[in-house]
Design a protein around this motif. Structure first.
Motif, PDB file in Angstrom:
ATOM      1  N   ARG A  86      76.081   0.301 -91.520  1.00 26.50           N
ATOM      2  CA  ARG A  86      76.849  -0.470 -92.504  1.00 26.50           C
ATOM      3  C   ARG A  86      77.565   0.506 -93.420  1.00 26.50           C
ATOM      4  O   ARG A  86      76.964   1.128 -94.288  1.00 26.50           O
ATOM      5  N   CYS A  87      78.859   0.636 -93.223  1.00 24.45           N
ATOM      6  CA  CYS A  87      79.641   1.631 -93.963  1.00 24.45           C
ATOM      7  C   CYS A  87      80.380   1.037 -95.154  1.00 24.45           C
ATOM      8  O   CYS A  87      80.980   1.770 -95.935  1.00 24.45           O
ATOM      9  N   LYS A 133      79.141   5.726 -99.212  1.00 21.85           N
ATOM     10  CA  LYS A 133      78.578   5.729 -97.857  1.00 21.85           C
ATOM     11  C   LYS A 133      79.076   6.898 -97.003  1.00 21.85           C
ATOM     12  O   LYS A 133      78.666   7.047 -95.863  1.00 21.85           O
ATOM     13  N   ARG A 177      80.687  -2.976 -97.586  1.00 24.64           N
ATOM     14  CA  ARG A 177      80.101  -4.295 -97.842  1.00 24.64           C
ATOM     15  C   ARG A 177      80.423  -5.292 -96.725  1.00 24.64           C
ATOM     16  O   ARG A 177      79.606  -6.138 -96.381  1.00 24.64           O
ATOM     17  N   SER A 178      81.606  -5.164 -96.115  1.00 22.40           N
ATOM     18  CA  SER A 178      82.056  -6.120 -95.107  1.00 22.40           C
ATOM     19  C   SER A 178      82.168  -5.548 -93.699  1.00 22.40           C
ATOM     20  O   SER A 178      82.719  -6.205 -92.818  1.00 22.40           O
ATOM     21  N   LEU A 203      75.914 -10.055 -91.628  1.00 19.50           N
ATOM     22  CA  LEU A 203      75.945  -8.618 -91.323  1.00 19.50           C
ATOM     23  C   LEU A 203      74.578  -7.960 -91.487  1.00 19.50           C
ATOM     24  O   LEU A 203      74.285  -6.972 -90.821  1.00 19.50           O
ATOM     25  N   ASN A 204      73.747  -8.494 -92.354  1.00 18.04           N
ATOM     26  CA  ASN A 204      72.412  -7.916 -92.560  1.00 18.04           C
ATOM     27  C   ASN A 204      71.591  -7.895 -91.274  1.00 18.04           C
ATOM     28  O   ASN A 204      70.717  -7.055 -91.114  1.00 18.04           O
ATOM     29  N   GLU A 264      71.939  -4.379 -89.197  1.00 15.93           N
ATOM     30  CA  GLU A 264      71.663  -3.050 -89.749  1.00 15.93           C
ATOM     31  C   GLU A 264      70.174  -2.728 -89.757  1.00 15.93           C
ATOM     32  O   GLU A 264      69.702  -1.943 -90.548  1.00 15.93           O
ATOM     33  N   VAL A 283      80.305  -3.145 -90.406  1.00 12.70           N
ATOM     34  CA  VAL A 283      79.266  -2.389 -89.704  1.00 12.70           C
ATOM     35  C   VAL A 283      79.970  -1.702 -88.545  1.00 12.70           C
ATOM     36  O   VAL A 283      80.655  -2.363 -87.755  1.00 12.70           O
ATOM     37  N   TYR A 315      83.442  -2.283 -84.091  1.00  8.09           N
ATOM     38  CA  TYR A 315      82.855  -2.627 -85.383  1.00  8.09           C
ATOM     39  C   TYR A 315      82.688  -4.132 -85.518  1.00  8.09           C
ATOM     40  O   TYR A 315      83.226  -4.906 -84.737  1.00  8.09           O
ATOM     41  N   THR A 326      82.868  -7.158 -88.567  1.00  8.07           N
ATOM     42  CA  THR A 326      83.337  -7.419 -89.919  1.00  8.07           C
ATOM     43  C   THR A 326      83.150  -8.886 -90.268  1.00  8.07           C
ATOM     44  O   THR A 326      82.979  -9.725 -89.396  1.00  8.07           O
TER      45      THR A 326
END
Length: 120
Positions: free
Chosen positions: A62-63, A101, A65-66, A49-50, A53, A68, A23, A25
């Motif tokens: 992206r599961c 999510k 806010r912080s 992070l954007n 995804e 993936v 993952y 973060t």
């Protein structure tokens, strides 16, 4: 075959294969810093992070806010603990997912596993 992620870190360039990444973060201690957790360790670089995804990397989801997660390395989605657990992870890493999510995460996991199964 899934395209690897290429990171530019302070020490140089690191290539992370899709089968190794668990993952990604956000690193709260530094601005715009991401932590890539793999089966063998962690790597840090700057970013958002954007960027991870988009449609080119459909194996990432992206599961939270912080967080993936790599759909290819998920072992379990625990609905009651709201945690994701990973395959072949000796460090027993896990990460949270947001309540809203849960259903999209399950659906994305089914789709990617079905796609991978067809490729074999």
């Amino acid at each position: 075959m899934k395209a690897p992620i290429i990171l530019e870190t302070k020490t140089g360039t690191i290539i992370i294969q899709a089968t190794e990444l668990l993952y990604i973060t956000v690193d709260d201690t530094k601005d715009h810093s991401l932590c890539f957790v793999t089966k063998k360790g962690t790597h840090y670089c700057t970013g958002d992070l954007n960027n991870y995804e988009d449609a080119d990397q459909n194996w990432l989801f992206r599961c939270h806010r912080s967080f993936v997660v790599n759909l290819l390395t998920i072992r379990e989605i625990n609905k009651y603990e709201r945690r994701v657990y990973f395959l072949d992870d000796s460090s027993n890493n896990n990460c949270p997912f947001s309540r809203r999510k849960y259903v999209p995460l399950k659906q994305s996991l089914k789709e990617i596993l079905f796609t991978e199964q067809e490729a074999l």
